[in-house]
Design an enzyme around this catalytic site. Structure first.
Site, PDB file in Angstrom:
ATOM      1  N   THR A 112       0.822  -1.212   0.000  1.00 21.36           N
ATOM      2  CA  THR A 112       0.000   0.000   0.000  1.00 21.36           C
ATOM      3  C   THR A 112       0.858   1.266   0.000  1.00 21.36           C
ATOM      4  O   THR A 112       2.002   1.243   0.472  1.00 21.36           O
ATOM      5  CB  THR A 112      -0.895  -0.007   1.258  1.00 21.36           C
ATOM      6  OG1 THR A 112      -1.456   1.279   1.460  1.00 21.36           O
ATOM      7  CG2 THR A 112      -0.098  -0.338   2.513  1.00 21.36           C
ATOM      8  N   ASP A 113       0.265   2.368  -0.445  1.00 22.66           N
ATOM      9  CA  ASP A 113       0.963   3.661  -0.370  1.00 22.66           C
ATOM     10  C   ASP A 113       1.018   4.189   1.070  1.00 22.66           C
ATOM     11  O   ASP A 113       1.755   5.131   1.359  1.00 22.66           O
ATOM     12  CB  ASP A 113       0.304   4.702  -1.294  1.00 22.66           C
ATOM     13  CG  ASP A 113      -1.148   5.001  -0.950  1.00 22.66           C
ATOM     14  OD1 ASP A 113      -1.714   4.356  -0.041  1.00 22.66           O
ATOM     15  OD2 ASP A 113      -1.728   5.908  -1.595  1.00 22.66           O
ATOM     16  N   GLU A 114       0.242   3.563   1.975  1.00 18.63           N
ATOM     17  CA  GLU A 114       0.187   4.093   3.345  1.00 18.63           C
ATOM     18  C   GLU A 114       1.515   3.896   4.089  1.00 18.63           C
ATOM     19  O   GLU A 114       1.749   4.527   5.118  1.00 18.63           O
ATOM     20  CB  GLU A 114      -0.987   3.467   4.109  1.00 18.63           C
ATOM     21  CG  GLU A 114      -2.283   3.714   3.358  1.00 18.63           C
ATOM     22  CD  GLU A 114      -3.557   3.410   4.132  1.00 18.63           C
ATOM     23  OE1 GLU A 114      -3.527   3.429   5.370  1.00 18.63           O
ATOM     24  OE2 GLU A 114      -4.575   3.160   3.473  1.00 18.63           O
ATOM     25  N   LYS A 121       2.229  -3.198   7.337  1.00 17.00           N
ATOM     26  CA  LYS A 121       2.523  -3.397   5.908  1.00 17.00           C
ATOM     27  C   LYS A 121       3.957  -2.965   5.599  1.00 17.00           C
ATOM     28  O   LYS A 121       4.650  -3.609   4.806  1.00 17.00           O
ATOM     29  CB  LYS A 121       1.535  -2.605   5.035  1.00 17.00           C
ATOM     30  CG  LYS A 121       0.111  -3.124   5.041  1.00 17.00           C
ATOM     31  CD  LYS A 121      -0.049  -4.516   4.467  1.00 17.00           C
ATOM     32  CE  LYS A 121       0.157  -4.581   2.968  1.00 17.00           C
ATOM     33  NZ  LYS A 121      -0.183  -5.941   2.423  1.00 17.00           N
ATOM     34  N   TYR A 146      -1.920  -0.379  10.898  1.00 10.95           N
ATOM     35  CA  TYR A 146      -2.012  -1.066   9.592  1.00 10.95           C
ATOM     36  C   TYR A 146      -0.798  -0.740   8.739  1.00 10.95           C
ATOM     37  O   TYR A 146      -0.119  -1.638   8.213  1.00 10.95           O
ATOM     38  CB  TYR A 146      -3.302  -0.656   8.871  1.00 10.95           C
ATOM     39  CG  TYR A 146      -3.310  -0.984   7.391  1.00 10.95           C
ATOM     40  CD1 TYR A 146      -3.311  -2.310   6.957  1.00 10.95           C
ATOM     41  CD2 TYR A 146      -3.300   0.028   6.422  1.00 10.95           C
ATOM     42  CE1 TYR A 146      -3.302  -2.625   5.596  1.00 10.95           C
ATOM     43  CE2 TYR A 146      -3.303  -0.280   5.065  1.00 10.95           C
ATOM     44  CZ  TYR A 146      -3.302  -1.603   4.658  1.00 10.95           C
ATOM     45  OH  TYR A 146      -3.289  -1.905   3.312  1.00 10.95           O
TER      46      TYR A 146
HETATM   47  P1  NAD Z   1      -9.504  -7.409   2.090  1.00 11.30           P
HETATM   48  O1  NAD Z   1      -9.503  -7.076   3.548  1.00 11.30           O
HETATM   49  O2  NAD Z   1     -10.711  -7.147   1.275  1.00 11.30           O
HETATM   50  O3  NAD Z   1      -9.188  -8.979   1.919  1.00 11.30           O
HETATM   51  C1  NAD Z   1      -8.172  -9.636   2.638  1.00 11.30           C
HETATM   52  C2  NAD Z   1      -8.290 -11.130   2.343  1.00 11.30           C
HETATM   53  O4  NAD Z   1      -7.225 -11.785   3.051  1.00 11.30           O
HETATM   54  C3  NAD Z   1      -9.592 -11.743   2.843  1.00 11.30           C
HETATM   55  O5  NAD Z   1     -10.108 -12.644   1.883  1.00 11.30           O
HETATM   56  C4  NAD Z   1      -9.189 -12.481   4.113  1.00 11.30           C
HETATM   57  O6  NAD Z   1     -10.008 -13.618   4.391  1.00 11.30           O
HETATM   58  C5  NAD Z   1      -7.756 -12.899   3.771  1.00 11.30           C
HETATM   59  N1  NAD Z   1      -6.927 -13.113   4.957  1.00 11.30           N
HETATM   60  C6  NAD Z   1      -6.801 -12.284   6.037  1.00 11.30           C
HETATM   61  N2  NAD Z   1      -5.957 -12.835   6.932  1.00 11.30           N
HETATM   62  C7  NAD Z   1      -5.528 -14.014   6.401  1.00 11.30           C
HETATM   63  C8  NAD Z   1      -4.631 -15.025   6.848  1.00 11.30           C
HETATM   64  N3  NAD Z   1      -4.014 -14.934   8.025  1.00 11.30           N
HETATM   65  N4  NAD Z   1      -4.413 -16.100   6.043  1.00 11.30           N
HETATM   66  C9  NAD Z   1      -5.063 -16.204   4.844  1.00 11.30           C
HETATM   67  N5  NAD Z   1      -5.921 -15.284   4.377  1.00 11.30           N
HETATM   68  C10 NAD Z   1      -6.152 -14.200   5.146  1.00 11.30           C
HETATM   69  O7  NAD Z   1      -8.223  -6.697   1.505  1.00 11.30           O
HETATM   70  P2  NAD Z   1      -8.035  -6.003   0.088  1.00 11.30           P
HETATM   71  O8  NAD Z   1      -8.606  -4.648   0.136  1.00 11.30           O
HETATM   72  O9  NAD Z   1      -8.462  -6.947  -0.971  1.00 11.30           O
HETATM   73  O10 NAD Z   1      -6.452  -5.850   0.065  1.00 11.30           O
HETATM   74  C11 NAD Z   1      -5.625  -6.871  -0.471  1.00 11.30           C
HETATM   75  C12 NAD Z   1      -4.169  -6.447  -0.343  1.00 11.30           C
HETATM   76  O11 NAD Z   1      -3.966  -5.220  -1.039  1.00 11.30           O
HETATM   77  C13 NAD Z   1      -3.722  -6.201   1.091  1.00 11.30           C
HETATM   78  O12 NAD Z   1      -2.421  -6.705   1.242  1.00 11.30           O
HETATM   79  C14 NAD Z   1      -3.747  -4.681   1.233  1.00 11.30           C
HETATM   80  O13 NAD Z   1      -2.798  -4.253   2.168  1.00 11.30           O
HETATM   81  C15 NAD Z   1      -3.374  -4.262  -0.182  1.00 11.30           C
HETATM   82  N6  NAD Z   1      -3.889  -2.946  -0.600  1.00 11.30           N
HETATM   83  C16 NAD Z   1      -5.223  -2.640  -0.438  1.00 11.30           C
HETATM   84  C17 NAD Z   1      -5.685  -1.412  -0.881  1.00 11.30           C
HETATM   85  C18 NAD Z   1      -7.150  -1.021  -0.754  1.00 11.30           C
HETATM   86  O14 NAD Z   1      -7.515   0.120  -1.042  1.00 11.30           O
HETATM   87  N7  NAD Z   1      -8.038  -1.934  -0.378  1.00 11.30           N
HETATM   88  C19 NAD Z   1      -4.810  -0.498  -1.484  1.00 11.30           C
HETATM   89  C20 NAD Z   1      -3.464  -0.848  -1.636  1.00 11.30           C
HETATM   90  C21 NAD Z   1      -3.021  -2.084  -1.199  1.00 11.30           C
HETATM   91  P1  TYD Z   2     -10.808   4.031   4.202  1.00 11.29           P
HETATM   92  O1  TYD Z   2     -11.730   3.607   3.124  1.00 11.29           O
HETATM   93  O2  TYD Z   2     -10.925   3.377   5.538  1.00 11.29           O
HETATM   94  O3  TYD Z   2      -9.330   3.861   3.613  1.00 11.29           O
HETATM   95  P2  TYD Z   2      -7.899   4.384   4.224  1.00 11.29           P
HETATM   96  O4  TYD Z   2      -8.063   4.742   5.639  1.00 11.29           O
HETATM   97  O5  TYD Z   2      -7.056   3.148   4.035  1.00 11.29           O
HETATM   98  O6  TYD Z   2      -7.485   5.519   3.357  1.00 11.29           O
HETATM   99  O7  TYD Z   2     -10.953   5.584   4.413  1.00 11.29           O
HETATM  100  C1  TYD Z   2     -10.760   6.485   3.333  1.00 11.29           C
HETATM  101  C2  TYD Z   2     -10.861   7.881   3.900  1.00 11.29           C
HETATM  102  O8  TYD Z   2     -12.209   8.087   4.350  1.00 11.29           O
HETATM  103  C3  TYD Z   2      -9.982   8.095   5.128  1.00 11.29           C
HETATM  104  O9  TYD Z   2      -9.472   9.426   5.090  1.00 11.29           O
HETATM  105  C4  TYD Z   2     -10.938   7.927   6.297  1.00 11.29           C
HETATM  106  C5  TYD Z   2     -12.259   8.434   5.736  1.00 11.29           C
HETATM  107  N1  TYD Z   2     -13.467   7.807   6.313  1.00 11.29           N
HETATM  108  C6  TYD Z   2     -14.503   8.601   6.773  1.00 11.29           C
HETATM  109  O10 TYD Z   2     -14.443   9.851   6.712  1.00 11.29           O
HETATM  110  N2  TYD Z   2     -15.615   7.994   7.297  1.00 11.29           N
HETATM  111  C7  TYD Z   2     -15.726   6.640   7.392  1.00 11.29           C
HETATM  112  O11 TYD Z   2     -16.755   6.134   7.916  1.00 11.29           O
HETATM  113  C8  TYD Z   2     -14.655   5.822   6.891  1.00 11.29           C
HETATM  114  C9  TYD Z   2     -14.736   4.325   6.975  1.00 11.29           C
HETATM  115  C10 TYD Z   2     -13.548   6.452   6.358  1.00 11.29           C
END
Ligand code: NAD
Ligand code: TYD
Length: 379
Positions: free
Chosen positions: A139-141, A169, A165
């Protein structure tokens, strides 16, 4: 046993992993075998993968990436040519309330996978050894928080994670780099900005706001709503991962982003406007009346922005969706799939809503019960 060209995906029942798998196995795509190791936490929904469940190219392994024996046996049995590692605990608010699971899955789990991958890689020879890749999805975070005029994160931006988080990561990224450097594991890392799209668990901002607005619940804006995220449609993230897996240079990191910086308030107002248009008979129109400012997230990162020039330049990847086209598709998908939302948000999710929103002073109950924000005033 699957053919040697199979790939092992972790966390493939989650939002991004399932998009990646569905894209991998779509008619006309490469369609080599795929094994999905997923623990099925609250965020994992096998229903998302129902359309490929019975495909001979798809194998589901229910289990934990922290289970070293399981990971070893899957590698031995399926002999994958790559591991694409999505599995993680991924929600910042949950990491603040309960960081333990984040350290366990994101750090220990990645460590377990790396050790198993390293042993497996050491046993490979010839083309199989040359082909093998470990792609870590991050992630970019990990880069921390930007001020309004700071340049966007690039691959050399120093790590400065701020939430549990992001710290977990960042730790996993460091482990992957160390395993590449020290043991020669052929690894790649991607750092992507905020994703949105179909099948996202409705605890994240965009699906949360969408599903709340459809029910006339107030829309919780943390703090002043001026935090900025750089949004990427999930299908574009999947295509970027494909490009890195196919053509990425070993040991390299690629930032992935859509160049779509928006404040949270802008995002929520855009969703409300789309709902006004697409659900003209809604009792809650104009949906913007549901906006409610609530207590801010502790340590809330102000701004993320990704400089994605490296992946564009080296691999020719570009997003296919603009924020406007991607958001419209997303809103339509949630309108068409209310049963999916109902099913994934039943049970334990209700407890999470209680935990996260009750003490923020808004977001529960009907809109009328809440102090309203006037988005025009703060824009
Ligand atoms: P998500 O939370 O939707 O899904 C996570 C999946 O991992 C789920 O299916 C869960 O059951 C599985 N999981 C969790 N713990 C596990 C374990 N111990 N063993 C096996 N499986 C396990 O997450 P996502 O949004 O699909 O993100 C996927 C990846 O991309 C993550 O690594 C996240 O850090 C990264 N990422 C997400 C975003 C975003 O905006 N969602 C952006 C950049 C990077
Ligand atoms: P989120 O979707 O949780 O992603 P991230 O924290 O990984 O960026 O949140 C996106 C942005 O929205 C973040 O600045 C937090 C804000 N947010 C709210 O304002 N209200 C909410 O209920 C949630 C879940 C997030």
């Amino acid at each position: 046993m699957n053919s040697p060209s199979s790939i092992l995906v972790t966390g493939g029942a989650g939002f991004i992993g399932s998009t990646f798998i569905l894209d991998w196995l779509r008619p006309g795509a490469e369609r080599s075998p795929i094994v999905n190791l997923d623990k099925l936490t609250y965020a994992g929904n096998p229903e998302t993968l129902a359309s490929i469940e019975t495909s001979p190219l798809y194998t589901f392994a229910h289990g934990d990436i922290c289970d070293a024996d399981l990971v070893r046996s899957l590698l031995a049995r399926h002999q994958p040519r790559a591991i694409v590692h999505f599995a993680a605990e991924s929600h910042v608010d949950r990491s603040i309330v309960g960081p333990d699971a984040f350290l366990r899955t994101n750090i220990d789990g990645t460590f377990t996978l790396l050790q198993a991958a390293r042993a497996y890689f050491q046993g490979l020879e010839g083309d199989k050894r040359k082909q093998f890749r470990f792609l870590h999805v991050s992630t970019d975070e990990v880069f921390g928080s930007l001020e309004a005029n700071d340049p966007a994160f690039c691959e050399t931006t120093p790590y400065s994670p701020k939430s549990p988080y992001a710290a977990s990561k960042a730790a996993s990224d460091h482990l992957v780099r160390a395993w590449a450097h020290t043991y020669g594991l052929p690894a790649l890392i991607t750092n992507c900005s905020n994703n949105y799209g179909p099948h996202q668990f409705p605890e994240k901002l965009i699906p949360l706001v969408l599903t709340y607005a459809l029910r006339g619940k107030s829309l919780p804006i943390y703090g002043d709503g001026q935090q900025v995220r750089d949004w990427l449609y999930v299908g574009d993230h999947a295509s970027a991962i494909r490009a890195v897996l196919d053509r990425g240079r070993l040991g390299e990191t690629y930032n992935i982003g859509g160049n779509n910086q928006r404040s949270n308030l802008e995002v929520v107002l855009a969703i409300c406007a789309l709902l006004d248009e697409l659900v003209p008979k809604s009792a809650y129109r104009p949906h913007r009346q549901l906006l409610t400012y609530v207590q801010d997230r502790p340590g809330h990162d102000r701004r993320y922005a990704i400089n994605a020039r490296k992946i564009e330049r080296e691999l020719g990847w570009r997003p296919a969706e603009s924020f406007e086209t991607g958001l419209r598709k997303t809103v339509q998908w949630y309108l068409d799939n209310t049963e999916w939302v109902e099913r994934v948000t039943s049970g334990a999710y209700r407890d999470w809503e209680q935990t996260n929103y009750t003490d923020r002073g808004g977001a529960r109950g009907s809109a009328r019960d809440q102090m309203k924000a006037d988005p025009e005033v703060t824009r």
